[in-house]
Each structure stands twice: as structure tokens, then as C-alpha cells.
Write an enzyme that holds these catalytic residues in place. Structure first.
Site, PDB file in Angstrom:
ATOM      1  N   GLY A  51       0.768  -1.220   0.000  1.00 31.52           N
ATOM      2  CA  GLY A  51       0.000   0.000   0.000  1.00 31.52           C
ATOM      3  C   GLY A  51       0.805   1.279   0.000  1.00 31.52           C
ATOM      4  O   GLY A  51       1.929   1.335   0.474  1.00 31.52           O
ATOM      5  N   LEU A 232      -5.260   4.275   2.973  1.00 35.66           N
ATOM      6  CA  LEU A 232      -5.211   4.086   1.517  1.00 35.66           C
ATOM      7  C   LEU A 232      -4.382   2.876   1.106  1.00 35.66           C
ATOM      8  O   LEU A 232      -3.955   2.781  -0.033  1.00 35.66           O
ATOM      9  CB  LEU A 232      -4.626   5.354   0.860  1.00 35.66           C
ATOM     10  CG  LEU A 232      -5.275   6.676   1.257  1.00 35.66           C
ATOM     11  CD1 LEU A 232      -4.557   7.839   0.585  1.00 35.66           C
ATOM     12  CD2 LEU A 232      -6.750   6.699   0.921  1.00 35.66           C
ATOM     13  N   ASP A 233      -4.163   1.952   2.051  1.00 32.83           N
ATOM     14  CA  ASP A 233      -3.170   0.902   1.817  1.00 32.83           C
ATOM     15  C   ASP A 233      -3.694  -0.314   1.046  1.00 32.83           C
ATOM     16  O   ASP A 233      -3.707  -1.427   1.537  1.00 32.83           O
ATOM     17  CB  ASP A 233      -2.547   0.456   3.145  1.00 32.83           C
ATOM     18  CG  ASP A 233      -3.595   0.237   4.227  1.00 32.83           C
ATOM     19  OD1 ASP A 233      -4.760   0.583   3.996  1.00 32.83           O
ATOM     20  OD2 ASP A 233      -3.244  -0.269   5.296  1.00 32.83           O
ATOM     21  N   THR A 234      -4.119  -0.086  -0.178  1.00 31.96           N
ATOM     22  CA  THR A 234      -4.406  -1.159  -1.126  1.00 31.96           C
ATOM     23  C   THR A 234      -3.136  -1.981  -1.355  1.00 31.96           C
ATOM     24  O   THR A 234      -2.046  -1.447  -1.285  1.00 31.96           O
ATOM     25  CB  THR A 234      -4.866  -0.546  -2.458  1.00 31.96           C
ATOM     26  OG1 THR A 234      -6.052   0.202  -2.234  1.00 31.96           O
ATOM     27  CG2 THR A 234      -5.141  -1.606  -3.498  1.00 31.96           C
ATOM     28  N   VAL A 235      -3.268  -3.284  -1.643  1.00 32.40           N
ATOM     29  CA  VAL A 235      -2.088  -4.117  -1.891  1.00 32.40           C
ATOM     30  C   VAL A 235      -2.060  -4.561  -3.356  1.00 32.40           C
ATOM     31  O   VAL A 235      -3.083  -4.581  -4.034  1.00 32.40           O
ATOM     32  CB  VAL A 235      -2.069  -5.359  -0.975  1.00 32.40           C
ATOM     33  CG1 VAL A 235      -2.083  -4.935   0.483  1.00 32.40           C
ATOM     34  CG2 VAL A 235      -3.246  -6.294  -1.270  1.00 32.40           C
TER      35      VAL A 235
END
Length: 447
Positions: A51, A232-235
Site C-alpha cells: 500500500g 489508503l493501503d491497497t495491496v
């Protein structure tokens, strides 16, 4: 500016990329050669991210650990000879299963206190794409996206119907069950951290709604400063396999306190991820995965923009200019005070290194990451490495997230199996770790 450096698994010696680049020549259109004309390279390469947002020092160890596991999982698949698209899905499963990431287990809760996830995957070889949006009750959304992709590759359905590539909500959940992907209780996907964050955010919202209009505005600005870009820590991950195919994937629980049914960039075509093998028109194969504020990434289609930019000679400059001109200063985000996002990018081409007695063939892989958020956690590994490397990239002190960017990366040369065995016993493969390409830049979003 510091030049890119090269590494091939084990750290040995530092080489300036400009010097090493001389004997390495990209073979244009090499991806279109017949199978028996392509030398089989040793395994492949994976780059993952946990992220672009904010990664606290107290949890740095956990973020790095999950990136290492994701890299190792993908490399295990690559060594077994699977295609890039399956290896990238394996990396995402590991990232989704971690309670420290905002994807799968531990995802952010929406306004109703429920978990709805987005995910997508793209295969650079077939150019097929699969995605799910606002899906609940599935532990690993990327597996549903990957199954949509693989089913679409089989061709039309009965009566000539076009197979879906993007499903949302209940329909996505039911389709997953009908294709053997088990349901998972949503309450088991929430963690102590995600539940406490939900209760904290809900109290803030309730307090803000009780305030006068002017106070509400000040409170909202204060809340933004307190939270930064932490939610906002999408992977995601990008992979090149032993045949030179690329793939990309992304998964997210979405913004905290989002509206029910909201679908973020992780499911949108050209916004969350992109992968495209080189062809007659493109010298390079490229793969991209994004993270950050979904609405910002959707309105700029950042994944595809970055992929297109990678066809120029200087990958570093191309990514820098794309992040500056197509993201931070994008006319589509003219009303935004801060533009928050990050990308990992992989591009590769066939190369030949001229030795005194022979030509060593392989794949030259350039890998980069850039972000406008406070930090971005990445990990990377080649099949020739004994372990993955991880790094938390941060904007320098004093810079403003959303108005500044950092960019870093490196180069990896994947050797063919035959050439690996033909090298002299005392031959040293040039190799270094990633390096910073430029000091992070402080850029004003608007004059």
C-alpha cells in the site's frame, strides 16, 4: 541524478547502469518469437506493495514481513513453472490474508460496519482481465477475479453469451460460490484493528455532524491532518515469469467509512492494475499495480498511463513525468488540494550480454515504485534470490503528502537456464540492491 543499478539475486558488486547497459541490447519483437526460439530463463521476478498510505514505524516489521511472504509465495510458483498470472494471484492471496493490510482479512469497514472488497487481475499474455467490486463474504477476492479471467479465456458461454469480466456485490459472491470458491463469514474478516478504527471514525463523524457548518469544516481539515493517508493501503503485485510473460493484480478493502456499494480503483479497468506483453508495436512488456485514493486513481486511469509511458527509453524519467503531469497536476483533479497515490511498475525485454566466448541471453527487468503518500511499503525477489528484500519508502520530512513524490527502483537481469550452467565456476554476476533514483521531489500541485 544517480543511475539505475543492476542486481541478479545475490549482492556482489555495484555497477553503474549506464555502463552495464552497453552490452545489453533489447531484442525488439522478441516476445512474438516461437516458443522453441525463446531461451527459458531462470524462474522470474516479483515486486509487491503493501500500500501507498502511512506505515507506522511500530508496524514496519509486520508490513515488511508480509511483503517477504508474498514474494516468496510468488517465487515458489515461478520455480514450479507456472505462468505469471498464477504467480501474481498467489502473492495477492498472501497479502490479503495478512491482518495488517487493507485487503481481504482486516479490510476497512464501510458506513454500515460491513466489509466490501475490490480486486482485479490482468494477464499480459492474453490481455484478459478479471475484477470484482464491493464483494462481501469472500476471504480472497483476487481468487474470484482470477477465476473470472480464466473462465473468460475459455471462450463464449452457451447460446453465444459473452462471459463476464467484472462482477459486483451479491452477484459476484454468488458467482464465486457457483465456481467452487467458498464463502467466508464477514465477521471473521474484521480484525481488532479494523473494528477499533471503525468505532473511532464513527465517533468522529457523529461529532462532526453535531457541529456548526464552520466548525465542521475545521474539524474535517483537522481529521484529515490526523489521519493523513493511512487508510489508503491497497495491496498489489507485478510479476514476470520464466517465459517473459507479465501479470499484475491489486486488492483492497477500500476507503474507511465508504458508502455501501462504493467500488474503488482496485476493480476498475486501467486504474488498479495493468499488464501487457511486448508485441510488434511495443518493445517492452509492462506491468503496473496502484494504491492510494481510489477516486484519484480512477479519474486519471493511472495504471494504464504508467504502462504506456514505459515504452520510452528512460523508464525512470517516464514514470517521474507521468506522476507529475498525469497525476499530481492532472486537469481531472484540478479541484483536489492533495492527490494521493502510488504505483509499482515493472518493465522487461530480452537482452544479450556479449561475453568473450559467448552471448548470454536473458531478460532485463527494470522495477520502480513512486508515491505521493507519506510512505509506501514494497518487497521484491527474483527466483535466483535466497530471500526477498523489503523497503518502506518515505517522503522526506517537511514535504506535503499529495503535493510531493518519491521515486526509487532498480534493475534485475534474469539469466536463461542454459546460460546459467554454461558460466565459468568463478564467474561473478554483477548485482546490487535497489537504490534511490532521485531525492524525492517537492512539487506544488497548484501555483
Amino acid at each position: 541524478m544517480i543511475g539505475l543499478s543492476s542486481y541478479v539475486g545475490v549482492m556482489e558488486s555495484e555497477i553503474n547502469f549506464a555502463e552495464e547497459q552497453q552490452p545489453l541490447s533489447p531484442q525488439a519483437n522478441s516476445w512474438t518469437n516461437k516458443q522453441d526460439q525463446k531461451p527459458k530463463v531462470f524462474g522470474g521476478f516479483v515486486l509487491v506493495h503493501a500500500g501507498a498510505g502511512y506505515h507506522s514505524e511500530s508496524k514496519a516489521k509486520e508490513y515488511k514481513h508480509v511483503c517477504k511472504r508474498a514474494c516468496q509465495r510468488a517465487v515458489e510458483q515461478l520455480k514450479a513453472g507456472v505462468l505469471a498470472v498464477e504467480a501474481v494471484a498467489a502473492a495477492l492471496v498472501e497479502l490479503e490474508d495478512s491482518p495488517f493490510t487493507n485487503a481481504g482479512m482486516g479490510s476497512n469497514l464501510n458506513l454500515s460496519g460491513e466489509i466490501e472488497c475490490d480486486a482485479s487481475i490482468m494477464d499480459g499474455k492474453s490481455l484478459h482481465y478479471g475484477a470484482v467490486g464491493a464483494i462481501s463474504g469472500i476471504k480472497n477476492p483476487v481468487l474470484v477475479a482470477n477465476r473470472l479471467l480464466s473462465e473468460a479465456q475459455k471462450g463464449k458461454l452457451s447460446a453465444g453469451r459473452i462471459p463476464p469480466c467484472f462482477l459486483v456485490g451479491r452477484g459476484a459472491h454468488d458467482w464465486a460460490l457457483s465456481h467452487g470458491i467458498p464463502s467466508w463469514p464477514s465477521e471473521k474478516m474484521a480484525t481488532k484493528f479494523s473494528l477499533s478504527a471503525y468505532r473511532r471514525n464513527k465517533r468522529k463523524m457523529e461529532l462532526a455532524e453535531k457541529m456548526e457548518p464552520g466548525q465542521t469544516k475545521r474539524r474535517r481539515q483537522s481529521s484529515e491532518n490526523e489521519n493523513g493517508s493511512g487508510c489508503l493501503d491497497t495491496v498489489g503485485a507485478v510479476v514476470v515469469d520464466l517465459e517473459g510473460n507479465v501479470a499484475a493484480a491489486v486488492s483492497s478493502g477500500g476507503l474507511a467509512m465508504k458508502h455501501s456499494g462504493r467500488v474503488g480503483q482496485a476493480a476498475h479497468y486501467g486504474c488498479g492494475c495493468w499488464a501487457e506483453n511486448g508485441c510488434n508495436l511495443n518493445t517492452y512488456s509492462t506491468a503496473v499495480s496502484t494504491s492510494g485514493c481510489g477516486e484519484h486513481l480512477i479519474r486519471t486511469m493511472l495504471a494504464r498511463e504508467c504502462s504506456s509511458a514505459m515504452q520510452t527509453e528512460d523508464a525512470h524519467r517516464a514514470l517521474l513525468e507521468t506522476m507529475q503531469n498525469k497525476f499530481i497536476s492532472s486537469p481531472f483533479l484540478a479541484s483536489e488540494d492533495r492527490v494521493l497515490g502510488g504505483v509499482i511498475v515493472l518493465r522487461c525485454c530480452r537482452c544479450v550480454e556479449t561475453q568473450p566466448s559467448q552471448n548470454i541471453q536473458g531478460i532485463l527487468v527494470e522495477f520502480l515504485w513512486s508515491h505521493t503518500t507519506e510512505s509506501m511499503c514494497v518487497g521484491y525477489m527474483s527466483a535466483q534470490d535466497s530471500k526477498a528484500r523489503t523497503h518502506i519508502s518515505r517522503l522526506p520530512p517537511g514535504t506535503v503528502p499529495g503535493q510531493s513524490l518519491a521515486i526509487e527502483g532498480g534493475v534485475c537481469r534474469l539469466m536463461s537456464v542454459a546460460d546459467m550452467y554454461s558460466l565459468p565456476m568463478n564467474h561473478v554476476l554483477p548485482s546490487v540492491d535497489w537504490i534511490r533514483l532521485d531525492a524525492p521531489l517537492s512539487l506544488s500541485v497548484r501555483p
